[in-house]
Design an enzyme around this catalytic site. Structure first.
Site, PDB file in Angstrom:
ATOM      1  N   LYS A 152       1.142  -0.931   0.469  1.00  8.71           N
ATOM      2  CA  LYS A 152      -0.039  -0.003  -0.028  1.00  8.71           C
ATOM      3  C   LYS A 152       0.640   1.456  -0.005  1.00  8.71           C
ATOM      4  O   LYS A 152       2.074   1.165   0.554  1.00  8.71           O
ATOM      5  CB  LYS A 152      -0.361   0.391   1.120  1.00  8.71           C
ATOM      6  CG  LYS A 152      -1.932   0.821   0.799  1.00  8.71           C
ATOM      7  CD  LYS A 152      -3.436   0.095   2.047  1.00  8.71           C
ATOM      8  CE  LYS A 152      -4.697   1.809   2.115  1.00  8.71           C
ATOM      9  NZ  LYS A 152      -5.339   1.146   2.387  1.00  8.71           N
ATOM     10  N   GLU A 168     -20.046  -5.055   9.786  1.00  4.21           N
ATOM     11  CA  GLU A 168     -20.408  -5.180  10.098  1.00  4.21           C
ATOM     12  C   GLU A 168     -22.163  -5.090  11.171  1.00  4.21           C
ATOM     13  O   GLU A 168     -22.179  -4.692  12.440  1.00  4.21           O
ATOM     14  CB  GLU A 168     -21.081  -3.401   9.823  1.00  4.21           C
ATOM     15  CG  GLU A 168     -20.076  -2.119   9.243  1.00  4.21           C
ATOM     16  CD  GLU A 168     -19.590  -2.715   8.465  1.00  4.21           C
ATOM     17  OE1 GLU A 168     -19.549  -3.541   7.073  1.00  4.21           O
ATOM     18  OE2 GLU A 168     -18.457  -1.396   8.082  1.00  4.21           O
ATOM     19  N   ARG A 172     -25.780  -1.134   6.873  1.00  5.58           N
ATOM     20  CA  ARG A 172     -25.375  -3.022   6.464  1.00  5.58           C
ATOM     21  C   ARG A 172     -26.435  -3.770   7.637  1.00  5.58           C
ATOM     22  O   ARG A 172     -26.152  -5.105   7.220  1.00  5.58           O
ATOM     23  CB  ARG A 172     -24.268  -3.151   6.368  1.00  5.58           C
ATOM     24  CG  ARG A 172     -23.168  -2.856   5.360  1.00  5.58           C
ATOM     25  CD  ARG A 172     -22.710  -4.200   4.470  1.00  5.58           C
ATOM     26  NE  ARG A 172     -22.671  -3.704   3.451  1.00  5.58           N
ATOM     27  CZ  ARG A 172     -21.154  -4.443   2.572  1.00  5.58           C
ATOM     28  NH1 ARG A 172     -20.017  -4.776   2.916  1.00  5.58           N
ATOM     29  NH2 ARG A 172     -21.672  -3.519   1.184  1.00  5.58           N
TER      30      ARG A 172
HETATM   31  C1  LIG Z   1     -18.586  -1.717   4.335  1.00  8.84           C
HETATM   32  C2  LIG Z   1     -17.488  -0.873   3.980  1.00  8.84           C
HETATM   33  N1  LIG Z   1     -16.750  -0.177   6.206  1.00  8.84           N
HETATM   34  C3  LIG Z   1     -16.323   0.241   6.104  1.00  8.84           C
HETATM   35  C4  LIG Z   1     -15.597   1.072   5.012  1.00  8.84           C
HETATM   36  C5  LIG Z   1     -14.666   1.594   4.954  1.00  8.84           C
HETATM   37  N2  LIG Z   1     -13.165   1.210   4.720  1.00  8.84           N
HETATM   38  C6  LIG Z   1     -12.993   2.227   3.191  1.00  8.84           C
HETATM   39  S1  LIG Z   1     -11.349   1.172   2.957  1.00  8.84           S
HETATM   40  C7  LIG Z   1     -11.213   0.439   4.062  1.00  8.84           C
HETATM   41  C8  LIG Z   1      -9.924  -0.500   3.835  1.00  8.84           C
HETATM   42  C9  LIG Z   1      -9.913  -1.735   2.839  1.00  8.84           C
HETATM   43  O1  LIG Z   1      -9.335  -2.546   2.556  1.00  8.84           O
HETATM   44  P1  LIG Z   1      -8.795  -2.988   1.240  1.00  8.84           P
HETATM   45  O2  LIG Z   1      -9.612  -3.726   0.930  1.00  8.84           O
HETATM   46  O3  LIG Z   1      -7.274  -4.392   1.854  1.00  8.84           O
HETATM   47  O4  LIG Z   1      -8.359  -2.362   0.576  1.00  8.84           O
HETATM   48  P2  LIG Z   1      -6.572  -1.522   0.533  1.00  8.84           P
HETATM   49  O5  LIG Z   1      -6.908   0.309   1.078  1.00  8.84           O
HETATM   50  O6  LIG Z   1      -5.745  -2.045   1.886  1.00  8.84           O
HETATM   51  O7  LIG Z   1      -6.507  -1.048  -0.534  1.00  8.84           O
HETATM   52  C10 LIG Z   1     -12.538   0.688   4.918  1.00  8.84           C
HETATM   53  C11 LIG Z   1     -12.239  -0.893   6.036  1.00  8.84           C
HETATM   54  C12 LIG Z   1     -16.299   0.832   3.343  1.00  8.84           C
HETATM   55  N3  LIG Z   1     -15.500   0.761   3.111  1.00  8.84           N
HETATM   56  N4  LIG Z   1     -17.334  -0.341   3.276  1.00  8.84           N
END
Ligand SMILES: Cc1ncc(C[n+]2csc(CCOP(=O)(O)OP(=O)(O)O)c2C)c(N)n1
Length: 639
Positions: free
Chosen positions: A289, A380, A408
């Site tokens: 990342k 969630e 959710r």
């Molecule tokens: C249902 C939901 N919960 C929380 C989030 C907040 N959120 C946005 S990006 C993220 C992390 C995603 O991690 P990953 O899929 O590994 O992607 P990366 O950012 O590491 O590329 C979170 C928790 C969201 N977008 N949707």
């Protein structure tokens, strides 16, 4: 004012669509990646936006658009915060500097913005379900387009991703899932799946054998169909034997990987190969990342997104220093600190976050009471039922969720919490219009959907003192669930008294008495009423202002008082007008059968796009200007 526009490099400036990318030779692709990376760093360093995730998938993005025939072939980006490279390569380079700005490009893929954005996203773990739907539609139409869902290891912790894989493995439709494994969610990823992926990526035996199998397969590829089938069978059997758990294979997906996600050439070759493999398959790529920007690689959570300008070499903040007073704390920080104080005094208090310890400011609690704090992953639904389970055994569960993500878990709120009258405390952050993240993230519906549920208190403080006191009162209250909502952004900056005081449940407070028009506000948006009231007073218009504090139970005594002393009621909330706080007031007035007009000010029944919070409040008419206007309208009628 002209906005700063980053300058694309010599290759990127000629790429207006993936067709232009395809004109390049494979050995030019790394240069495109470098230019794309520089372009994104340049833009975000001035205008802000999501950052680390897009930098991590540059090579993947270039390889995907090089190999696949987009937009006929479908790319579905999970969450979508990593899709900046995709946007730039698909005709939006020249507008990219408007990203996340009012009336500008959206920070997430959006169907109305481009044919290349096949599915609207923002919430996580939807890409495999949506991709499977597209794959089945394709099968029904007997077409041959390819479907690729790109999902992060964080998003993969969401149950919905597994529901989709379970279904896809049975339907056997042709689709590719790319698991982008960077070991991070916004904060470090959590859970057993994380350990499982780490085992795969670090297993030396597996990696060696996988490479050999892949080479072998390469030989077999030229050797005809029968041989290829045999090789593929052998590979599946061997991978199953040596992949710890073989989780994905068990779900009916052929597993490929792990592959270095920063080697654009290897990715291109793998994708070209996988185009010829039918059925559900998963390519596991390993990325970093923030790749290519050292500060973002080092501090990945901090660089998930940036809101203020920074030096594009050193990463040093270029935000103007604030003169004089320290800025007021954010509501989320007031919550985070109050929770630690409450937990210190009450050892039954536990805290739950679905993957948002930084976003919800839960780190102070997690550091101080690690055994009583739980990051459950992007889950969630589980978070709410887990909190209900804790509450059923006498723990005082504080579940911290953004309003938009609580959506959710509505069934869990009703079925697992409310019906059983469990005293879970929901601390609902990002309530109201959130700004640049836009419609997928606005927290507009919580008051309406929570009000409808029995055994649920719904409150919102107008300031940080009241937030603390509401949290304290909720921590001592065990007769039902309690939801306290607060917005994104800074609190008032008021001086806080030490400790906590109990507040009377279901009681509002008088901010200011006035004449004829009473404004009843719910939550911190009440500060706009104070601003409007000051302006109106200059014109000798003196409104009454009541901070109602509870949408449920609503303060009927206070409404009775207002009805007896004023001619018009205006309600104000940062949430949908449909079924929200204003509706609660209007319902009571209607039931009383009295003829006092009630004007409900809130967010209309429409999708509100992105912009700053202020721009959006003004757009929907709930800012100070809107209040002044409505008060004058009410008075015109009276004169
Ligand atoms: C249902 C939901 N919960 C929380 C989030 C907040 N959120 C946005 S990006 C993220 C992390 C995603 O991690 P990953 O899929 O590994 O992607 P990366 O950012 O590491 O590329 C979170 C928790 C969201 N977008 N949707």
């Amino acid at each position: 004012m002209d906005l700063y526009k980053p300058k694309p490099g010599p290759l990127l400036k000629n790429i207006d669509s993936p067709a232009d990318l395809k004109k390049l030779k494979p050995d030019q692709l790394q240069d495109v990646c470098d230019e794309l990376r520089e372009f994104i760093i340049d833009m975000v360093s001035v205008h802000g936006g999501h950052f680390g995730a897009s930098l991590g998938v540059i090579e993947l993005t270039v390889a995907l658009h090089y190999v696949y025939n987009t937009p006929d072939d479908k790319l579905i980006w999970d969450v979508g915060h990593q899709a900046y490279g995709h946007k730039i390569l698909t005709g939006r380079r020249e507008d990219f500097h408007t990203n996340r700005r009012y009336k500008g490009l959206s920070g997430f893929p959006k169907r109305t913005e481009s044919d290349y954005d096949t599915f609207g996203v923002g919430h996580s773990s939807t890409s495999i379900s949506a991709g499977l739907g597209m794959a089945i539609a394709r099968d029904l139409d007997q077409s041959d387009k390819k479907i690729v869902s790109i999902i992060g290891d964080g998003a993969m912790t969401g149950g919905m991703a597994f529901e989709a894989m379970n279904n896809a493995g049975a339907l056997k439709s042709d689709m590719l899932v790319i698991l982008n494994d960077n070991n991070m969610s916004i904060d470090p990823n959590v859970g057993a799946l994380k350990e499982y992926l780490a085992e795969i990526t670090t297993s030396k035996t597996f990696n060696l054998m996988r490479d050999e199998i892949y080479d072998l397969l390469g030989h077999f590829k030229t050797a005809g169909d029968k041989m290829r089938k045999a090789a593929s069978k052998l590979e599946r059997a061997m991978t199953a034997a040596i992949t710890p758990g073989a989780l994905f294979q068990a779900l009916g997906f052929k597993y490929y990987g792990p592959v270095d996600g920063h080697n654009v050439d290897a990715l291109r070759r793998h994708l070209e190969d996988l185009r010829t493999v039918s059925g559900p398959k998963l390519l596991h790529i390993v990325t970093v990342k923030g790749k290519g920007f050292a500060p973002a690689e080092r501090e990945q959570t901090k660089w998930h997104a940036q809101s203020s300008p920074f030096d594009k070499i050193t990463g040093k903040s270029l935000a103007k220093p604030v003169n004089g007073n320290k800025p007021a704390p954010k509501y989320q920080d007031v919550f985070g600190e109050a929770l630690v104080e409450l937990a210190a005094a009450n050892e039954d208090i536990v805290a739950i976050t679905p993957a948002m310890p930084s976003g919800s400011s839960l780190w102070p609690m997690m550091h101080t009471f690690p055994d009583r704090s739980f990051d459950v992953g992007i889950a969630e639904q589980h978070a709410v039922t887990f909190a209900a389970g804790l509450a059923s055994e006498g723990k005082k569960a504080f579940a911290a969720l953004y309003s938009t993500f609580l959506q959710r878990a509505y069934d869990q709120v009703i079925h697992d919490v409310a019906i059983q009258k469990l005293p879970v405390v929901f601390c609902i952050d990002r309530a109201g219009l959130v700004g640049a993240d836009g419609p997928t993230h606005h927290g507009l519906y919580d008051v309406s959907f929570l009000r409808a549920v029995p055994n649920m208190i719904v409150s919102s403080p107008m300031d940080e003192q009241d937030l603390r006191d509401m949290m304290y009162t909720a921590s001592e209250y065990n007769d039902s669930a309690w939801a306290v909502r607060y917005p994104r952004g800074r609190s008032t900056g008021m001086k806080l008294r030490e400790g906590f005081e109990k507040t009377e449940i279901g009681k509002g407070r008088i901010i200011k008495e006035g004449e004829k028009v009473a404004v009843l506000s719910f939550g911190p948006i009440g500060s706009y009423v104070i601003e409007a009231g000051t302006r109106l007073a200059e014109e000798q218009i003196h409104i009454g202002h009541f901070d109602m504090r509870y949408a449920k139970p609503i303060d009927t005594e206070m409404i009775d008082y207002v009805m007896a002393n004023y001619d018009r009621i205006i309600t104000l909330e940062d949430g949908t007008k449909l079924g929200g706080f204003g509706s609660a007031v209007a319902e009571y007035v209607a039931e009383k059968g009295l003829a006092i007009p009630v004007k409900i000010m809130g967010v209309p029944d429409a999708i509100i796009e992105h912009g700053t919070q202020k721009e959006l409040h003004d757009e929907v008419g709930i800012g100070p200007d809107g209040i002044v206007e409505q008060v004058k309208k009410a008075l015109d009628v009276l004169v």
